[in-house]
Design an enzyme around this catalytic site. Structure first.
Site, PDB file in Angstrom:
ATOM      1  N   ASP A  32      42.651   0.442  -2.238  1.00 51.03           N
ATOM      2  CA  ASP A  32      42.114  -0.054  -3.223  1.00 51.03           C
ATOM      3  C   ASP A  32      40.558  -0.297  -2.833  1.00 51.03           C
ATOM      4  O   ASP A  32      40.132  -1.238  -2.383  1.00 51.03           O
ATOM      5  CB  ASP A  32      42.732  -1.534  -3.708  1.00 51.03           C
ATOM      6  CG  ASP A  32      42.062  -2.248  -4.504  1.00 51.03           C
ATOM      7  OD1 ASP A  32      41.360  -1.495  -5.594  1.00 51.03           O
ATOM      8  OD2 ASP A  32      42.321  -3.347  -4.852  1.00 51.03           O
ATOM      9  N   CYS A  72      42.838  -1.435   2.083  1.00 49.11           N
ATOM     10  CA  CYS A  72      41.646  -2.394   1.897  1.00 49.11           C
ATOM     11  C   CYS A  72      42.436  -3.549   1.440  1.00 49.11           C
ATOM     12  O   CYS A  72      41.948  -3.847  -0.115  1.00 49.11           O
ATOM     13  CB  CYS A  72      40.931  -1.683   0.650  1.00 49.11           C
ATOM     14  SG  CYS A  72      40.023  -0.050   1.618  1.00 49.11           S
ATOM     15  N   CYS A 127      38.429  -0.910  -9.395  1.00 49.82           N
ATOM     16  CA  CYS A 127      38.267  -1.514 -10.740  1.00 49.82           C
ATOM     17  C   CYS A 127      36.917  -1.369 -11.329  1.00 49.82           C
ATOM     18  O   CYS A 127      36.258  -2.023 -11.581  1.00 49.82           O
ATOM     19  CB  CYS A 127      38.442  -3.142 -10.270  1.00 49.82           C
ATOM     20  SG  CYS A 127      37.211  -3.670  -9.021  1.00 49.82           S
ATOM     21  N   GLY A 172      44.863  -9.950  -0.382  1.00 47.26           N
ATOM     22  CA  GLY A 172      46.321  -9.459  -0.016  1.00 47.26           C
ATOM     23  C   GLY A 172      47.159  -9.519  -1.497  1.00 47.26           C
ATOM     24  O   GLY A 172      48.487  -9.516  -1.348  1.00 47.26           O
ATOM     25  N   GLY A 173      46.566  -9.661  -2.733  1.00 47.89           N
ATOM     26  CA  GLY A 173      47.130  -9.601  -3.909  1.00 47.89           C
ATOM     27  C   GLY A 173      48.338  -8.417  -3.864  1.00 47.89           C
ATOM     28  O   GLY A 173      49.297  -8.721  -4.565  1.00 47.89           O
ATOM     29  N   LYS A 174      47.738  -7.066  -3.597  1.00 50.62           N
ATOM     30  CA  LYS A 174      48.835  -6.024  -3.838  1.00 50.62           C
ATOM     31  C   LYS A 174      49.603  -6.196  -2.781  1.00 50.62           C
ATOM     32  O   LYS A 174      50.698  -5.260  -2.913  1.00 50.62           O
ATOM     33  CB  LYS A 174      47.934  -4.853  -3.809  1.00 50.62           C
ATOM     34  CG  LYS A 174      46.874  -4.870  -5.005  1.00 50.62           C
ATOM     35  CD  LYS A 174      46.080  -3.671  -5.118  1.00 50.62           C
ATOM     36  CE  LYS A 174      45.120  -3.597  -6.315  1.00 50.62           C
ATOM     37  NZ  LYS A 174      44.102  -4.757  -6.259  1.00 50.62           N
TER      38      LYS A 174
END
Length: 289
Positions: free
Chosen positions: A158, A94, A211, A98-100
């Site tokens: 995520d 998920c 989160c 694209g941060g992770k």
């Protein structure tokens, strides 16, 4: 409860992640300082920098050249639990913005393979990521998942969630009535977990995160998944984040100064490969006979 709700009313800090593919944390910090931006190391993430105020970050050389990315410290810690190493096969199921994915590429030193579902190609280029490929899935049951069953060392989920842990950044969300309700979200999370788990090889790991601060999306979701998948076991998050996590990673604004995050490490038992290995052995003996 009162303390946590009060923390959710305070402004969220601006956290950055130093991109290890291009610079160390101290090098990124020095580059920011050269442009008048003061940043201090975050207390938990080895890549994190916390910036004072709200400077025009996108105009800086450090940002334009990919030395830093905007990412909450809690999100950085979630990525670290994946424990993606050079040479591994990894899925960010998920991926969103694209941060992770970028954080995983850095821990893999651009070696191995990341499949990022729905992520910005421009952002990957700026960060100097070369080992990620983008894939759009039609749903959590996309045929691509079945075709790649048991092929990945690490899978990060995520999951879409209520976002209660991010209310400092999105204060309107606590009054919003649009989008799916909690029952719909937990049902979707269960479907995503069930499907994504098929990608994990025996001995490989799935990291489930949200989160959210709600048990229904976190501990209860994991318990239901484990009850339905006896070939998967929970690995204590403390094995990777000692002193910060226990069985799971639970971060809150009041206790840690991060957004609210939850994460669980779920490992497919190595013995899940036994039936296939036994069948191969039987075929070999038969052919010899």
């Amino acid at each position: 409860f009162a303390e946590e709700m009060a923390a959710l009313n305070r402004p969220a800090p601006l956290d950055l992640r130093a991109n290890a593919l291009k610079a160390s944390r101290e090098e990124a910090r020095a580059a920011l300082a050269a442009e008048g931006i003061i940043a201090t190391p975050t207390p938990f993430s080895p890549w994190g920098l916390r910036v004072e105020g709200r400077p025009p970050l996108s105009a800086t050389r450090a940002f334009r050249e990919g030395l830093v990315e905007v990412q909450d410290e809690g999100s950085q810690l979630l990525a670290s639990l994946v424990d993606a190493r050079p040479g591994m096969q990894v899925v960010d199921f998920c991926a969103g913005a694209g941060g992770k994915t970028l954080a995983l590429a850095a821990t893999m030193a651009n070696r191995g393979r990341i499949v990022a579902c729905d992520v910005s190609a421009r952002r990957l280029r700026r960060a100097g990521v070369h080992n990620a490929e983008r894939r759009t899935l039609s749903s959590e049951r996309d045929p691509w998942v079945k075709r790649h069953k048991g092929q990945f060392d690490r899978v990060l989920v995520d999951a879409p969630c209520s976002g209660t842990g991010t209310w400092r950044r999105n204060p309107d969300a606590r009054w919003g009535r649009g989008g799916p309700d909690l029952a719909e979200l937990t049902a979707l999370q269960a479907k995503i977990l069930d499907s994504a788990a098929r990608l994990v090889r025996p001995g490989g790991r799935l990291v489930y995160g949200t989160c959210s601060l709600l048990r229904a999306e976190n501990e209860e979701q994991v318990a239901a998944f484990l009850a339905a998948h006896p070939d998967v076991a929970s690995v204590p998050a403390a094995t990777l984040l000692p002193g910060l996590a226990g069985d799971f990673l639970r971060l809150t604004p009041a206790r840690h100064g991060t957004d609210g995050f939850f994460a669980a490490i779920l490992e497919r038992r190595p013995e899940a490969a036994a039936p296939a290995e036994q069948e191969t052995s039987r075929q070999t003996v038969s052919s010899i006979s």
